[in-house]
Design a protein around this motif. Structure first.
Motif, PDB file in Angstrom:
ATOM      1  N   ARG A 204       6.287  -7.342   4.734  1.00 43.60           N
ATOM      2  CA  ARG A 204       6.027  -9.343   4.156  1.00 43.60           C
ATOM      3  C   ARG A 204       5.731 -10.129   2.915  1.00 43.60           C
ATOM      4  O   ARG A 204       6.166 -11.328   2.697  1.00 43.60           O
ATOM      5  CB  ARG A 204       4.804  -8.712   3.969  1.00 43.60           C
ATOM      6  CG  ARG A 204       3.771  -7.925   5.181  1.00 43.60           C
ATOM      7  CD  ARG A 204       3.004  -8.973   5.730  1.00 43.60           C
ATOM      8  NE  ARG A 204       4.200  -9.058   7.168  1.00 43.60           N
ATOM      9  CZ  ARG A 204       4.726  -8.037   7.868  1.00 43.60           C
ATOM     10  NH1 ARG A 204       3.615  -6.871   8.082  1.00 43.60           N
ATOM     11  NH2 ARG A 204       5.712  -8.957   8.955  1.00 43.60           N
ATOM     12  N   GLU A 240      -1.878 -13.372   0.873  1.00 39.42           N
ATOM     13  CA  GLU A 240      -2.959 -12.517   1.515  1.00 39.42           C
ATOM     14  C   GLU A 240      -1.973 -11.044   2.207  1.00 39.42           C
ATOM     15  O   GLU A 240      -2.246  -9.924   1.457  1.00 39.42           O
ATOM     16  CB  GLU A 240      -3.927 -13.285   2.430  1.00 39.42           C
ATOM     17  CG  GLU A 240      -4.839 -12.274   2.025  1.00 39.42           C
ATOM     18  CD  GLU A 240      -5.347 -11.560   1.997  1.00 39.42           C
ATOM     19  OE1 GLU A 240      -6.586 -10.703   1.576  1.00 39.42           O
ATOM     20  OE2 GLU A 240      -5.106 -11.628   0.264  1.00 39.42           O
ATOM     21  N   GLU A 241      -1.315 -11.810   2.950  1.00 37.79           N
ATOM     22  CA  GLU A 241      -0.835 -10.829   3.626  1.00 37.79           C
ATOM     23  C   GLU A 241       0.288  -9.752   3.000  1.00 37.79           C
ATOM     24  O   GLU A 241       0.390  -7.992   3.761  1.00 37.79           O
ATOM     25  CB  GLU A 241       0.055 -10.976   4.653  1.00 37.79           C
ATOM     26  CG  GLU A 241      -1.027 -11.287   6.318  1.00 37.79           C
ATOM     27  CD  GLU A 241      -0.221 -11.835   7.271  1.00 37.79           C
ATOM     28  OE1 GLU A 241       1.044 -12.392   7.483  1.00 37.79           O
ATOM     29  OE2 GLU A 241      -0.767 -11.999   8.326  1.00 37.79           O
ATOM     30  N   ARG A 243      -0.063  -8.672   0.038  1.00 33.58           N
ATOM     31  CA  ARG A 243      -1.256  -8.423  -1.303  1.00 33.58           C
ATOM     32  C   ARG A 243      -1.575  -6.725   0.025  1.00 33.58           C
ATOM     33  O   ARG A 243      -1.767  -6.028  -0.877  1.00 33.58           O
ATOM     34  CB  ARG A 243      -1.820  -9.470  -2.008  1.00 33.58           C
ATOM     35  CG  ARG A 243      -2.834  -8.726  -2.435  1.00 33.58           C
ATOM     36  CD  ARG A 243      -4.560  -8.797  -2.640  1.00 33.58           C
ATOM     37  NE  ARG A 243      -5.540  -9.619  -1.607  1.00 33.58           N
ATOM     38  CZ  ARG A 243      -5.849  -8.131  -1.659  1.00 33.58           C
ATOM     39  NH1 ARG A 243      -5.645  -7.059  -2.181  1.00 33.58           N
ATOM     40  NH2 ARG A 243      -6.919  -8.810   0.152  1.00 33.58           N
ATOM     41  N   ARG A 244      -2.142  -7.725   1.014  1.00 35.18           N
ATOM     42  CA  ARG A 244      -2.792  -5.926   1.717  1.00 35.18           C
ATOM     43  C   ARG A 244      -1.516  -4.749   1.547  1.00 35.18           C
ATOM     44  O   ARG A 244      -2.421  -4.135   1.896  1.00 35.18           O
ATOM     45  CB  ARG A 244      -3.310  -6.719   3.130  1.00 35.18           C
ATOM     46  CG  ARG A 244      -4.372  -7.700   2.429  1.00 35.18           C
ATOM     47  CD  ARG A 244      -5.414  -7.836   3.848  1.00 35.18           C
ATOM     48  NE  ARG A 244      -5.968  -9.147   3.955  1.00 35.18           N
ATOM     49  CZ  ARG A 244      -6.414  -9.521   4.413  1.00 35.18           C
ATOM     50  NH1 ARG A 244      -5.379 -10.126   5.660  1.00 35.18           N
ATOM     51  NH2 ARG A 244      -7.756 -10.360   4.998  1.00 35.18           N
ATOM     52  N   ALA A 245      -0.269  -5.131   2.466  1.00 40.61           N
ATOM     53  CA  ALA A 245       0.136  -4.272   2.885  1.00 40.61           C
ATOM     54  C   ALA A 245       0.421  -4.312   1.399  1.00 40.61           C
ATOM     55  O   ALA A 245       0.904  -2.315   1.290  1.00 40.61           O
ATOM     56  CB  ALA A 245       1.820  -5.110   3.012  1.00 40.61           C
ATOM     57  N   SER A 247      -1.723  -3.744  -1.630  1.00 41.65           N
ATOM     58  CA  SER A 247      -2.778  -2.244  -1.373  1.00 41.65           C
ATOM     59  C   SER A 247      -2.455  -1.205  -1.049  1.00 41.65           C
ATOM     60  O   SER A 247      -2.727  -0.494  -1.419  1.00 41.65           O
ATOM     61  CB  SER A 247      -3.592  -3.209  -1.529  1.00 41.65           C
ATOM     62  OG  SER A 247      -3.926  -4.346  -2.416  1.00 41.65           O
ATOM     63  N   ARG A 248      -1.872  -1.492   0.343  1.00 38.84           N
ATOM     64  CA  ARG A 248      -2.456   0.158   1.451  1.00 38.84           C
ATOM     65  C   ARG A 248      -0.965   0.668   0.759  1.00 38.84           C
ATOM     66  O   ARG A 248      -1.178   2.198   0.707  1.00 38.84           O
ATOM     67  CB  ARG A 248      -2.150  -0.672   2.394  1.00 38.84           C
ATOM     68  CG  ARG A 248      -3.298  -1.167   3.478  1.00 38.84           C
ATOM     69  CD  ARG A 248      -2.783  -0.825   4.846  1.00 38.84           C
ATOM     70  NE  ARG A 248      -1.487  -1.692   5.316  1.00 38.84           N
ATOM     71  CZ  ARG A 248      -2.366  -3.319   5.457  1.00 38.84           C
ATOM     72  NH1 ARG A 248      -3.619  -4.227   5.115  1.00 38.84           N
ATOM     73  NH2 ARG A 248      -1.298  -3.642   5.227  1.00 38.84           N
ATOM     74  N   ARG A 251      -2.312   2.298  -2.665  1.00 38.48           N
ATOM     75  CA  ARG A 251      -3.055   3.786  -2.867  1.00 38.48           C
ATOM     76  C   ARG A 251      -2.766   4.448  -2.906  1.00 38.48           C
ATOM     77  O   ARG A 251      -3.297   5.932  -2.289  1.00 38.48           O
ATOM     78  CB  ARG A 251      -4.116   3.759  -1.507  1.00 38.48           C
ATOM     79  CG  ARG A 251      -5.536   2.578  -1.549  1.00 38.48           C
ATOM     80  CD  ARG A 251      -6.255   2.342  -0.431  1.00 38.48           C
ATOM     81  NE  ARG A 251      -5.992   1.693   0.537  1.00 38.48           N
ATOM     82  CZ  ARG A 251      -6.126   0.316   0.986  1.00 38.48           C
ATOM     83  NH1 ARG A 251      -6.788   0.341  -0.082  1.00 38.48           N
ATOM     84  NH2 ARG A 251      -5.207   0.254   2.097  1.00 38.48           N
TER      85      ARG A 251
END
Length: 601
Positions: A204, A240-241, A243-245, A247-248, A251
């Motif tokens: 990403r 955004e993609e 950021r999501r990757a 963030s996952r 976690r």
């Protein structure tokens, strides 16, 4: 077309093994680094041992406090700490030097492999993503080194500390290991999940760089068409993609860090509780218990750091996989090298024998092309958009190989000519006239390494471009800007043509060299083309049919086939595709005085 260079499917061990093969410099000094790490770890164990001796032998001895013994122990400990710091510095220095040398080798090989890829292969890749693979993705491993050196010492510290802990109390040592055992069992599964997560993060990240790079390069078009909102949404989606990757992945990192904190708290609490009981029973002295607590911190540090290192390692490995995927990308247009047959100097005969070509996963774009181009002849290639003209040129200069049939130059199959010889004797002037961000003179001098300013001036004089040069603000020293944006499209073509002429090729290939230029510049360019092609074989993809008028022979393409060939006068005189194109071009230029229609491209 989707990317052919993925970098997925290679495990951590396979990635490291392949990295060592590609960058053997990574192994240099590795044994010395491990030895220094062991010495550094041993030095860190000195402090807990010194604490135990100070308490039991210095302050709580049978004869009262022994000041001299305490001072001596503290002095020895201070020397050991300084020596440990020096050893750690030397270890990190050797480690960084070896790894940076290895990464430099990887970067060089990746950049060279990009240049080795064929035109169809590069067409399937986004430029920004390729740049990310050979820069940011490799740099990620450099970032990992900030943890890697410390972690290497910590692993040795874990080993040495465990040995000393078992010497002091095997019961406490066993309890500490049992507390951390579940974490050790879970880490491999977390490693696999982190590897996948960071693979998505790096991918990403490449998408985001490609989107933003495209927006910067195409800023003028975006402004001209007021497409800022559309491009902004594309960039927002890419960000955004990413950021999501990220963030996952974070976690999962949070889970590993929390697990390490819990295990550390349990270990310290267990040591204090069990240590007091052992002390009451006389199995452990106060100094040994305090020293053991110090040793536990030495044990906990590497255990907790392992989660952070795991995070950075998986991020680094994900980037490394992507960079190695470039290095390992298949070469579909191989260079025969020294085993090939170099081209002979002199006029070149071109021969296409039943040549067909289809792009990967696409329909044929050339079908059964059979043509001979005589030495010193000037040939124009015409046809509508998508007729196969540009593909014909790509095969001629071997940016791709035919799906079937054979292309030969001077009687030698093109696949058997070394690239060094081919690039020396065959030069192409592309449609966009790409220039490097330097001066006009240096851009022209790229045509022949070692060329002097006088050589460049002579080339411009031969082409009749010395008058144009005099009109530039600083002559040869005029900056062209990034991608030549300080010059007009026509001026970029003039520089590109002068560069090709300076190379003195035997075969000159021109891909729509007169497209997108004003009438005045076209006249100057046409005169320069006349001078550049005199006495050598020349093949021109003709956008404006004035190029075809001046050619010795015209090849007319339609739907991937040569449907007509002959001189301009012959083809205009008889019904056919060329006559239709020429009539349309004459009608358009007669009505507007501008360039020919798109159908003539």
């Amino acid at each position: 077309m989707s990317s052919r260079i993925t970098g997925e499917g290679r495990g951590a061990t396979a990635t490291l093994r392949r990295a060592l093969e590609v960058s053997p410099g990574l192994r240099e000094g590795l044994a010395a680094v491990v030895l220094l790490a062991l010495l550094a770890a041993a030095g860190r164990v000195v402090v807990p041992v010194a604490v135990q001796l100070t308490l039991d032998e210095g302050l709580r001895s049978e004869h009262g406090p022994r000041t001299g013994f305490v001072l001596t122990t503290v002095g020895v400990c201070a020397v050991a700490v300084l020596a440990t710091a020096w050893v750690t510095y030397r270890m990190n220095h050797r480690l960084y030097r070896s790894v940076e040398a290895g990464l430099a080798t990887l970067r060089v090989k990746a950049f060279r492999r990009v240049h080795d890829l064929s035109a169809p292969a590069l067409t399937g890749e986004r430029r920004g993503d390729l740049v990310a693979r050979v820069t940011a993705d490799v740099d990620q491993f450099s970032t990992f080194l900030q943890y890697g050196g410390m972690f290497l010492v910590s692993l040795c510290q874990l080993f040495v500390g465990s040995v000393v802990m078992f010497v002091y109390s095997w019961q406490l040592a066993l309890m500490v290991w049992l507390v951390f055992l579940p974490l050790a069992l879970v880490l491999p599964a977390l490693q696999r999940r982190l590897s996948q997560a960071y693979g998505r993060v790096r991918a990403r990240g490449g998408d985001m760089l490609a989107a933003t790079g495209e927006a910067v390069v195409g800023a003028a078009v975006i402004h001209a068409y007021d497409a800022g909102d559309l491009i902004g949404r594309r960039i927002d989606t890419a960000v955004e993609e990413h950021r999501r990757a990220q963030s996952r992945a974070q976690r999962l990192v949070a889970v590993t860090l929390s697990s390490g904190e819990v295990a550390a708290a349990l270990a310290i609490g267990g040591v204090v509780s069990l240590g007091v009981l052992l002390g009451v029973d006389g199995h452990l002295t106060a100094g040994e218990l305090v020293a053991f607590l110090f040793l536990v911190t030495l044990f906990i540090g590497p255990a907790q750091m392992s989660t952070e290192v795991l995070n950075e390692l998986q991020n680094a490995l994900a980037g490394w996989r992507r960079a190695l995927a470039v290095v390992d990308a298949p070469i579909d247009v191989p260079d025969p090298g020294p085993s090939g047959t170099p081209m002979r100097s002199g006029p070149v005969e071109v021969r296409f024998e039943d040549v067909s070509y289809a792009y990967p996963d696409g329909p044929p774009v050339l079908r059964d092309v059979d043509v001979r181009i005589a030495p010193r002849s000037r040939v124009a290639v015409v046809g509508e958009t998508g007729s196969g003209k540009s593909t014909f040129v790509k095969l001629l200069i071997r940016l791709a190989d035919p799906t079937s049939g054979r292309v030969s130059l001077g009687g030698v199959p093109l696949t058997g000519i070394p690239f060094a010889s081919l690039r020396e004797r065959v030069v192409m002037v592309p449609q966009d006239g790409f220039l490097f961000d330097t001066t006009v003179g240096e851009n022209i001098a790229y045509g022949r390494p070692g060329a002097t300013g006088d050589d460049v001036l002579r080339a411009l004089g031969d082409l009749g471009l010395d008058g144009w040069l005099d009109g530039l603000p600083r002559g040869l020293d005029t900056p062209v800007g990034q991608r030549g944006e300080a010059l007009s499209a026509g001026e970029r073509q003039l520089v590109a043509l002068a560069r090709a002429y300076l190379a003195d090729p035997d075969l000159l290939v021109l891909d729509e060299a007169t497209s997108a230029v004003d009438p005045a510049t076209e006249q100057r360019l046409q005169r320069a083309l006349e001078n550049a092609t005199r006495g050598r074989t020349a093949v021109s993809v003709a956008h404006r049919l004035s190029t075809a008028e001046a050619a010795d022979r015209v090849l007319v393409f339609d739907r991937g086939r040569i449907v007509q060939q002959g001189s301009h006068a012959e083809l205009v005189a008889r019904p056919g595709r060329y006559a239709e194109l020429y009539a349309a071009w004459m009608s358009a230029t007669g009505a507007t005085g501008a360039a020919g229609p798109a159908g003539a491209r």
